[in-house]
Structure formats: structure tokens, C-alpha cells
Design a protein around this motif. Structure first.
Motif, PDB file in Angstrom:
ATOM      1  N   VAL A  52       2.193 -21.323  17.143  1.00 29.09           N
ATOM      2  CA  VAL A  52       3.743 -21.701  17.591  1.00 29.09           C
ATOM      3  C   VAL A  52       3.903 -21.706  19.005  1.00 29.09           C
ATOM      4  O   VAL A  52       3.368 -20.797  19.759  1.00 29.09           O
ATOM      5  N   GLN A  53       4.258 -22.824  19.896  1.00 26.19           N
ATOM      6  CA  GLN A  53       4.610 -23.045  21.051  1.00 26.19           C
ATOM      7  C   GLN A  53       6.027 -22.773  21.410  1.00 26.19           C
ATOM      8  O   GLN A  53       6.915 -23.335  20.730  1.00 26.19           O
ATOM      9  N   VAL A  54       6.276 -21.856  22.426  1.00 26.52           N
ATOM     10  CA  VAL A  54       7.740 -21.424  22.865  1.00 26.52           C
ATOM     11  C   VAL A  54       7.636 -22.109  24.126  1.00 26.52           C
ATOM     12  O   VAL A  54       7.215 -21.294  25.238  1.00 26.52           O
ATOM     13  N   GLN A  55       8.085 -23.222  24.458  1.00 27.98           N
ATOM     14  CA  GLN A  55       7.985 -24.018  25.691  1.00 27.98           C
ATOM     15  C   GLN A  55       8.779 -23.389  26.580  1.00 27.98           C
ATOM     16  O   GLN A  55       8.608 -23.052  27.685  1.00 27.98           O
ATOM     17  N   ALA A  56      10.107 -22.588  26.265  1.00 18.59           N
ATOM     18  CA  ALA A  56      10.897 -21.757  27.038  1.00 18.59           C
ATOM     19  C   ALA A  56      10.361 -20.690  27.899  1.00 18.59           C
ATOM     20  O   ALA A  56      10.865 -20.509  29.089  1.00 18.59           O
ATOM     21  N   SER A  57       9.355 -20.329  27.145  1.00 18.72           N
ATOM     22  CA  SER A  57       8.638 -19.070  27.783  1.00 18.72           C
ATOM     23  C   SER A  57       7.095 -19.441  28.049  1.00 18.72           C
ATOM     24  O   SER A  57       6.360 -18.439  28.347  1.00 18.72           O
ATOM     25  N   ASP A  58       6.924 -20.653  28.096  1.00 17.77           N
ATOM     26  CA  ASP A  58       5.351 -21.165  28.310  1.00 17.77           C
ATOM     27  C   ASP A  58       4.521 -20.224  27.706  1.00 17.77           C
ATOM     28  O   ASP A  58       3.532 -19.649  28.129  1.00 17.77           O
ATOM     29  N   SER A  59       4.572 -19.950  26.425  1.00 19.57           N
ATOM     30  CA  SER A  59       3.867 -19.008  25.444  1.00 19.57           C
ATOM     31  C   SER A  59       3.361 -19.956  24.236  1.00 19.57           C
ATOM     32  O   SER A  59       3.950 -20.889  23.618  1.00 19.57           O
ATOM     33  N   PHE A  60       2.270 -19.163  23.732  1.00 16.19           N
ATOM     34  CA  PHE A  60       1.679 -19.673  22.362  1.00 16.19           C
ATOM     35  C   PHE A  60       1.439 -18.471  21.556  1.00 16.19           C
ATOM     36  O   PHE A  60       0.803 -17.574  21.832  1.00 16.19           O
ATOM     37  N   CYS A  98      10.361 -27.318   8.958  1.00 14.55           N
ATOM     38  CA  CYS A  98      10.993 -28.199   8.144  1.00 14.55           C
ATOM     39  C   CYS A  98      11.352 -29.575   9.119  1.00 14.55           C
ATOM     40  O   CYS A  98      11.961 -30.480   8.480  1.00 14.55           O
ATOM     41  N   GLN A  99      10.728 -29.677  10.229  1.00 11.43           N
ATOM     42  CA  GLN A  99      10.758 -30.704  11.065  1.00 11.43           C
ATOM     43  C   GLN A  99       9.757 -31.785  11.021  1.00 11.43           C
ATOM     44  O   GLN A  99       8.794 -31.567  11.079  1.00 11.43           O
ATOM     45  N   PRO A 100      10.023 -33.100  10.557  1.00 10.77           N
ATOM     46  CA  PRO A 100       9.055 -34.111  10.750  1.00 10.77           C
ATOM     47  C   PRO A 100       8.229 -34.113  11.809  1.00 10.77           C
ATOM     48  O   PRO A 100       7.202 -34.502  11.725  1.00 10.77           O
ATOM     49  N   ALA A 101       9.013 -34.061  12.948  1.00  7.39           N
ATOM     50  CA  ALA A 101       8.074 -34.106  14.136  1.00  7.39           C
ATOM     51  C   ALA A 101       7.150 -33.008  14.235  1.00  7.39           C
ATOM     52  O   ALA A 101       6.088 -33.407  14.895  1.00  7.39           O
ATOM     53  N   ARG A 156       8.782 -26.196  16.539  1.00  5.32           N
ATOM     54  CA  ARG A 156      10.255 -26.051  15.769  1.00  5.32           C
ATOM     55  C   ARG A 156      10.109 -25.263  14.418  1.00  5.32           C
ATOM     56  O   ARG A 156      10.567 -26.049  13.541  1.00  5.32           O
ATOM     57  N   PRO A 157       9.699 -24.187  14.523  1.00 10.97           N
ATOM     58  CA  PRO A 157       9.777 -23.500  13.278  1.00 10.97           C
ATOM     59  C   PRO A 157      10.957 -23.225  12.672  1.00 10.97           C
ATOM     60  O   PRO A 157      11.965 -23.002  13.497  1.00 10.97           O
ATOM     61  N   THR A 158      11.132 -23.095  11.266  1.00 11.31           N
ATOM     62  CA  THR A 158      12.522 -22.803  10.942  1.00 11.31           C
ATOM     63  C   THR A 158      12.523 -21.128  10.725  1.00 11.31           C
ATOM     64  O   THR A 158      13.507 -20.518  10.719  1.00 11.31           O
ATOM     65  N   LEU A 159      11.291 -20.831  10.143  1.00 14.23           N
ATOM     66  CA  LEU A 159      10.961 -19.237   9.782  1.00 14.23           C
ATOM     67  C   LEU A 159       9.681 -18.869  10.201  1.00 14.23           C
ATOM     68  O   LEU A 159       8.716 -19.815  10.322  1.00 14.23           O
ATOM     69  N   ALA A 195      11.742 -11.708  21.213  1.00 17.02           N
ATOM     70  CA  ALA A 195      12.524 -12.230  22.555  1.00 17.02           C
ATOM     71  C   ALA A 195      12.081 -13.586  22.957  1.00 17.02           C
ATOM     72  O   ALA A 195      12.474 -14.468  23.110  1.00 17.02           O
ATOM     73  N   HIS A 196      10.609 -13.753  22.673  1.00  9.96           N
ATOM     74  CA  HIS A 196      10.137 -15.154  22.797  1.00  9.96           C
ATOM     75  C   HIS A 196      10.414 -15.882  21.850  1.00  9.96           C
ATOM     76  O   HIS A 196      11.108 -17.107  21.983  1.00  9.96           O
ATOM     77  N   TYR A 197      10.271 -15.510  20.464  1.00 10.73           N
ATOM     78  CA  TYR A 197      10.884 -16.439  19.392  1.00 10.73           C
ATOM     79  C   TYR A 197      12.312 -16.872  19.530  1.00 10.73           C
ATOM     80  O   TYR A 197      12.775 -17.893  18.922  1.00 10.73           O
ATOM     81  N   ARG A 198      13.196 -15.919  19.939  1.00 13.36           N
ATOM     82  CA  ARG A 198      14.361 -16.250  19.931  1.00 13.36           C
ATOM     83  C   ARG A 198      14.929 -17.425  20.754  1.00 13.36           C
ATOM     84  O   ARG A 198      15.824 -18.042  20.904  1.00 13.36           O
ATOM     85  N   LEU A 199      13.991 -17.646  21.725  1.00 13.60           N
ATOM     86  CA  LEU A 199      14.244 -18.854  22.223  1.00 13.60           C
ATOM     87  C   LEU A 199      13.950 -20.430  21.791  1.00 13.60           C
ATOM     88  O   LEU A 199      14.257 -21.296  22.323  1.00 13.60           O
ATOM     89  N   LEU A 200      13.376 -20.117  20.649  1.00 16.59           N
ATOM     90  CA  LEU A 200      13.241 -21.295  19.726  1.00 16.59           C
ATOM     91  C   LEU A 200      14.667 -21.713  18.995  1.00 16.59           C
ATOM     92  O   LEU A 200      14.975 -21.169  18.151  1.00 16.59           O
ATOM     93  N   ASP A 201      15.242 -23.007  19.457  1.00 11.15           N
ATOM     94  CA  ASP A 201      16.499 -23.369  18.990  1.00 11.15           C
ATOM     95  C   ASP A 201      16.290 -23.512  17.581  1.00 11.15           C
ATOM     96  O   ASP A 201      17.341 -23.395  16.823  1.00 11.15           O
ATOM     97  N   SER A 202      15.306 -24.174  16.954  1.00 10.70           N
ATOM     98  CA  SER A 202      15.223 -24.248  15.692  1.00 10.70           C
ATOM     99  C   SER A 202      14.973 -22.988  14.474  1.00 10.70           C
ATOM    100  O   SER A 202      15.399 -23.324  13.379  1.00 10.70           O
ATOM    101  N   LEU A 203      14.562 -21.918  15.140  1.00  9.47           N
ATOM    102  CA  LEU A 203      14.397 -20.664  14.260  1.00  9.47           C
ATOM    103  C   LEU A 203      15.738 -20.208  14.004  1.00  9.47           C
ATOM    104  O   LEU A 203      16.675 -19.991  14.406  1.00  9.47           O
ATOM    105  N   GLN A 204      15.411 -20.033  12.311  1.00  4.55           N
ATOM    106  CA  GLN A 204      16.692 -19.542  11.625  1.00  4.55           C
ATOM    107  C   GLN A 204      16.449 -18.302  11.413  1.00  4.55           C
ATOM    108  O   GLN A 204      17.576 -17.337  10.999  1.00  4.55           O
TER     109      GLN A 204
END
Length: 186
Positions: free
Chosen positions: A72-80, A89-92, A104-107, A126-135
């Protein structure tokens, strides 16, 4: 007096190219690479149970579950990171079957171990919370038969829904699944 030497850093592209040549997996955080430790049989069984449960539940839906070897890439923190289980659930995210990471993970679910629990609960979350798609962020503790579900509410704050004991009910609202702690541990 000697000073500590600066650690070499990678760009995200360098990390991705380098890691494809390695025998082991490593996570990447803001230019630094961290080797991942191997897991126990119990850890692997919980990862497999959770991934299999979600895969079966998601059949016929636009969502897909992946385990362990998907970054999973977290672009906002330059992390994988390599979560134990990730659902998108994102087609992209699924458009390129040869993609090197989901963004764009959901879970995301992590199976806790004594050596990773503090990181999974703290800095990694803290990194994962930067993912807007994560629910939802799910922490599964096989040692205590506890599942902590952190769910993003409508105000974009994270709420904790703990479930303790094998027969305790767990709800993963982001993917419409309900079951027990035991379902995620067997």
C-alpha cells in the motif's frame, strides 16, 4: 567525538526498483527502508483466515481482498507498507494487474505480534490515516482473541469498536461484513 553517519535514502522509485531484486520484503518510510521480520504460524493462520473470509464475502462485489505480498502506498508520507490484509473497492487500484502498489484501500487489517504491535497501533496507523480512501483499520490480536476496528466517522474522526473473545461480534461496515472474532482467527 564522532557524529552519527547519515543513513542513505532512496526515492520511492528507487525503492520499488531495488525491492523487486530482493529475496525479502521491506517497507519504505520517507526514504528509509526497513526489513520485515518473518511471522509465526499463528500470525499466518490469522492472516489467511481474515483474507479468506473477506475474499469469500466480497465475491461478486467491486471490492477485492489481498494478503501479505501487496504493498500500500501512502503518497502523503512518501511510504509503502505491506499490510497483512488489504481491501480495495476502487477500480483505479485494480486497473493495472501489474501495479506495484495499491493507493486507495478501503480497509486494512494488521495481525499483531509482540514485536510489531506498538508500531501497528501507533506510527503505522498514523501513516494509514493519511489515506483519504481508508474507512477502517483493523487490528487483530491472536494472543488475546481481540479485534479492534477503527472506523472513520462522517466527521473524519476515527472511532474504536473493540471486540474481545472468540464469540464477540465484529462488524466491518466498510465492506458490509459481520461475524465473530473466531472467524478472523481460525
Amino acid at each position: 567525538m564522532s557524529l552519527p553517519q547519515p543513513q542513505p535514502t532512496f526515492s520511492a522509485d528507487d525503492y520499488l526498483a531495488w525491492e523487486t531484486t530482493q529475496d525479502t520484503r521491506s517497507e519504505f518510510v520517507n526514504g528509509q527502508v526497513f526489513a520485515m521480520a518473518g511471522g509465526t504460524l499463528e500470525h499466518n493462520a490469522a492472516t489467511l483466515a481474515t483474507g479468506s473470509t473477506l475474499r469469500q464475502h466480497l465475491k461478486g462485489s467491486p471490492c477485492r481482498a489481498f494478503v501479505s505480498d501487496v504493498r500500500v502506498q501512502v503518497q502523503a508520507s512518501d511510504s509503502f507498507f505491506y499490510p497483512d490484509v488489504v481491501v480495495t473497492c476502487q477500480p483505479a487500484d485494480m486497473a493495472d494487474a501489474k501495479a506495484l502498489a495499491l493507493s486507495r484501500p478501503t480497509l486494512i487489517a494488521e495481525v499483531l505480534s509482540p514485536s510489531t504491535a506498538a508500531f501497528d497501533r501507533g506510527a503505522k496507523f498514523a501513516h494509514y490515516r493519511l489515506l483519504d480512501s481508508l474507512q477502517e483499520y483493523v487490528l487483530i490480536d491472536p494472543d488475546t482473541a481481540q479485534v479492534d476496528v477503527f472506523r472513520r466517522n462522517t466527521a473524519h474522526r476515527w472511532e474504536l469498536y473493540p471486540s474481545t473473545g472468540p464469540s464477540a461480534v465484529v462488524e466491518l461496515a466498510s465492506v458490509g461484513w459481520q461475524g465473530t472474532v473466531a472467524d478472523l482467527l481460525e
